[in-house]
Design a protein around this motif. Structure first.
Motif, mmCIF file in Angstrom:
data_model
loop_
_atom_site.group_PDB
_atom_site.id
_atom_site.type_symbol
_atom_site.label_atom_id
_atom_site.label_comp_id
_atom_site.label_asym_id
_atom_site.label_seq_id
_atom_site.Cartn_x
_atom_site.Cartn_y
_atom_site.Cartn_z
ATOM 1 N N ASP A 125 -5.504 3.003 -5.214
ATOM 2 C CA ASP A 125 -5.787 1.602 -4.893
ATOM 3 C C ASP A 125 -6.110 0.772 -6.128
ATOM 4 O O ASP A 125 -6.204 -0.447 -6.037
ATOM 5 C CB ASP A 125 -6.956 1.507 -3.901
ATOM 6 C CG ASP A 125 -6.532 1.850 -2.478
ATOM 7 O OD1 ASP A 125 -5.319 1.772 -2.174
ATOM 8 O OD2 ASP A 125 -7.414 2.191 -1.670
ATOM 9 N N ASP A 126 -6.262 1.397 -7.288
ATOM 10 C CA ASP A 126 -6.493 0.636 -8.513
ATOM 11 C C ASP A 126 -5.177 0.086 -9.075
ATOM 12 O O ASP A 126 -5.156 -0.558 -10.114
ATOM 13 C CB ASP A 126 -7.235 1.467 -9.570
ATOM 14 C CG ASP A 126 -6.517 2.749 -9.965
ATOM 15 O OD1 ASP A 126 -5.328 2.926 -9.612
ATOM 16 O OD2 ASP A 126 -7.151 3.586 -10.638
ATOM 17 N N GLY A 127 -4.047 0.364 -8.378
ATOM 18 C CA GLY A 127 -2.749 -0.153 -8.782
ATOM 19 C C GLY A 127 -2.052 0.684 -9.831
ATOM 20 O O GLY A 127 -0.988 0.307 -10.309
ATOM 21 N N MET A 128 -2.625 1.812 -10.182
ATOM 22 C CA MET A 128 -2.037 2.648 -11.228
ATOM 23 C C MET A 128 -1.336 3.867 -10.636
ATOM 24 O O MET A 128 -1.770 4.415 -9.626
ATOM 25 C CB MET A 128 -3.123 3.123 -12.191
ATOM 26 C CG MET A 128 -3.762 1.999 -12.967
ATOM 27 S SD MET A 128 -4.960 2.604 -14.163
ATOM 28 C CE MET A 128 -3.901 3.443 -15.306
ATOM 29 N N VAL A 129 -0.265 4.275 -11.306
ATOM 30 C CA VAL A 129 0.387 5.551 -11.049
ATOM 31 C C VAL A 129 0.265 6.330 -12.347
ATOM 32 O O VAL A 129 0.587 5.821 -13.416
ATOM 33 C CB VAL A 129 1.872 5.368 -10.674
ATOM 34 C CG1 VAL A 129 2.566 6.718 -10.553
ATOM 35 C CG2 VAL A 129 2.009 4.570 -9.389
ATOM 36 N N ARG A 130 -0.235 7.540 -12.255
ATOM 37 C CA ARG A 130 -0.469 8.335 -13.458
ATOM 38 C C ARG A 130 0.245 9.671 -13.353
ATOM 39 O O ARG A 130 0.412 10.204 -12.261
ATOM 40 C CB ARG A 130 -1.968 8.552 -13.648
ATOM 41 C CG ARG A 130 -2.679 7.185 -13.740
ATOM 42 C CD ARG A 130 -4.040 7.223 -14.264
ATOM 43 N NE ARG A 130 -4.037 7.594 -15.676
ATOM 44 C CZ ARG A 130 -5.158 7.843 -16.338
ATOM 45 N NH1 ARG A 130 -6.311 7.773 -15.736
ATOM 46 N NH2 ARG A 130 -5.112 8.179 -17.605
ATOM 47 N N ALA A 131 0.665 10.195 -14.494
ATOM 48 C CA ALA A 131 1.302 11.508 -14.574
ATOM 49 C C ALA A 131 0.378 12.434 -15.349
ATOM 50 O O ALA A 131 -0.104 12.079 -16.426
ATOM 51 C CB ALA A 131 2.654 11.397 -15.269
ATOM 52 N N TRP A 132 0.126 13.607 -14.780
ATOM 53 C CA TRP A 132 -0.778 14.585 -15.382
ATOM 54 C C TRP A 132 0.010 15.833 -15.751
ATOM 55 O O TRP A 132 0.735 16.381 -14.921
ATOM 56 C CB TRP A 132 -1.892 14.951 -14.391
ATOM 57 C CG TRP A 132 -2.595 13.750 -13.861
ATOM 58 C CD1 TRP A 132 -2.342 13.102 -12.681
ATOM 59 C CD2 TRP A 132 -3.648 13.029 -14.486
ATOM 60 N NE1 TRP A 132 -3.182 12.030 -12.536
ATOM 61 C CE2 TRP A 132 -4.003 11.948 -13.631
ATOM 62 C CE3 TRP A 132 -4.337 13.181 -15.682
ATOM 63 C CZ2 TRP A 132 -4.997 11.054 -13.939
ATOM 64 C CZ3 TRP A 132 -5.344 12.278 -15.989
ATOM 65 C CH2 TRP A 132 -5.661 11.224 -15.129
ATOM 66 N N ASP A 133 -0.135 16.293 -16.983
ATOM 67 C CA ASP A 133 0.532 17.497 -17.481
ATOM 68 C C ASP A 133 -0.263 18.709 -16.982
ATOM 69 O O ASP A 133 -1.282 19.087 -17.556
ATOM 70 C CB ASP A 133 0.582 17.453 -19.007
ATOM 71 C CG ASP A 133 1.294 18.639 -19.620
ATOM 72 O OD1 ASP A 133 1.512 19.657 -18.929
ATOM 73 O OD2 ASP A 133 1.627 18.553 -20.815
ATOM 74 N N VAL A 134 0.205 19.316 -15.896
ATOM 75 C CA VAL A 134 -0.542 20.373 -15.227
ATOM 76 C C VAL A 134 -0.747 21.614 -16.103
ATOM 77 O O VAL A 134 -1.877 22.112 -16.194
ATOM 78 C CB VAL A 134 0.108 20.737 -13.870
ATOM 79 C CG1 VAL A 134 -0.560 21.940 -13.239
ATOM 80 C CG2 VAL A 134 0.042 19.538 -12.933
ATOM 81 N N PRO A 135 0.273 22.144 -16.775
ATOM 82 C CA PRO A 135 0.018 23.320 -17.619
ATOM 83 C C PRO A 135 -1.065 23.061 -18.676
ATOM 84 O O PRO A 135 -1.909 23.923 -18.917
ATOM 85 C CB PRO A 135 1.385 23.606 -18.268
ATOM 86 C CG PRO A 135 2.369 23.070 -17.276
ATOM 87 C CD PRO A 135 1.712 21.835 -16.726
ATOM 88 N N SER A 136 -1.067 21.876 -19.266
ATOM 89 C CA SER A 136 -2.108 21.558 -20.263
ATOM 90 C C SER A 136 -3.480 21.483 -19.625
ATOM 91 O O SER A 136 -4.458 21.987 -20.180
ATOM 92 C CB SER A 136 -1.792 20.223 -20.953
ATOM 93 O OG SER A 136 -0.645 20.340 -21.732
ATOM 94 N N LEU A 137 -3.566 20.870 -18.453
ATOM 95 C CA LEU A 137 -4.860 20.781 -17.749
ATOM 96 C C LEU A 137 -5.388 22.163 -17.406
ATOM 97 O O LEU A 137 -6.564 22.456 -17.623
ATOM 98 C CB LEU A 137 -4.711 19.963 -16.453
ATOM 99 C CG LEU A 137 -4.521 18.465 -16.591
ATOM 100 C CD1 LEU A 137 -4.115 17.862 -15.253
ATOM 101 C CD2 LEU A 137 -5.790 17.816 -17.106
ATOM 102 N N LEU A 138 -4.524 23.029 -16.893
ATOM 103 C CA LEU A 138 -4.957 24.373 -16.493
ATOM 104 C C LEU A 138 -5.349 25.227 -17.696
ATOM 105 O O LEU A 138 -6.320 25.979 -17.636
ATOM 106 C CB LEU A 138 -3.866 25.066 -15.679
ATOM 107 C CG LEU A 138 -3.572 24.435 -14.322
ATOM 108 C CD1 LEU A 138 -2.348 25.081 -13.691
ATOM 109 C CD2 LEU A 138 -4.776 24.523 -13.400
ATOM 110 N N THR A 139 -4.620 25.104 -18.774
ATOM 111 C CA THR A 139 -4.941 25.853 -19.990
ATOM 112 C C THR A 139 -6.271 25.411 -20.563
ATOM 113 O O THR A 139 -7.119 26.233 -20.924
ATOM 114 C CB THR A 139 -3.825 25.681 -21.045
ATOM 115 O OG1 THR A 139 -2.607 26.141 -20.480
ATOM 116 C CG2 THR A 139 -4.129 26.467 -22.302
#
Length: 171
Positions: A152-166
């Motif tokens: 609802d903040d009007g943003m679409v974001r992409a998250w790099d899952v392998p980096s987050l998990l590592t």
């Protein structure tokens, strides 16, 4: 032959869920007890043949739904109306998705936080502040490398899952 199916949930009528089979054009309803989820709060845990259990076979696929008024995730085995697993979670989750391998569940909350749980253990793997307002939609890319979230903040974001998990595991 694998079918593509659209799942639709409702906050009315005690949480009915309808399924539309794109290959045959047929519609069928499936009663899931205690299923009251927001738009985006319904997902399937399974691999590419996620609906292989539609005909009542021995599939290990599951349907997961966040509950719109409680911090709970309910999980049903395909074809069974009773909740098989009920997970108490940190916040009311407004949107969920599962990676294509069925290893992780991601949930976005009213407060903009994003949580990641490991399916096999149920453990919380990581959480972070993803948005400033309620997360309304989440989807994994087909390659499984990116989680996309909209809010609802009007943003679409992409998250790099392998980096987050590592990073979360200190590797």
């Amino acid at each position: 032959r694998m079918s593509e199916i659209i799942m639709v949930s409702s906050l009315r009528d005690n949480g009915g869920v309808s399924f539309y089979d794109l290959s045959t054009g047929s519609t069928f309803s499936h009663s899931l007890k205690n299923c009251m989820c927001d738009t985006g709060g319904l997902a399937v845990i399974g691999g590419p043949s996620a609906f292989s259990g539609k005909s009542g076979g021995g599939s290990g696929d599951y349907i997961i739904a966040s509950q719109s008024k409680k911090p709970l995730l309910n999980i049903w085995q395909w074809g069974k109306p009773q909740v098989q697993i009920q997970c108490r979670i940190q916040e009311i989750t407004t949107s969920i998705c599962v990676d294509s391998n069925g290893f992780y569940i991601f949930g976005g909350t009213k407060g903009g936080r994003i949580f990641c749980w490991e399916v096999s253990s149920g453990n919380l793997v990581l959480s972070w502040q993803g948005h400033y307002k309620s997360v309304t939609t989440m989807v994994m890319t087909d390659c499984g490398s990116f989680l996309l979230s909209g809010a609802d903040d009007g943003m679409v974001r992409a998250w790099d899952v392998p980096s987050l998990l590592t990073t979360s595991r200190g590797i």
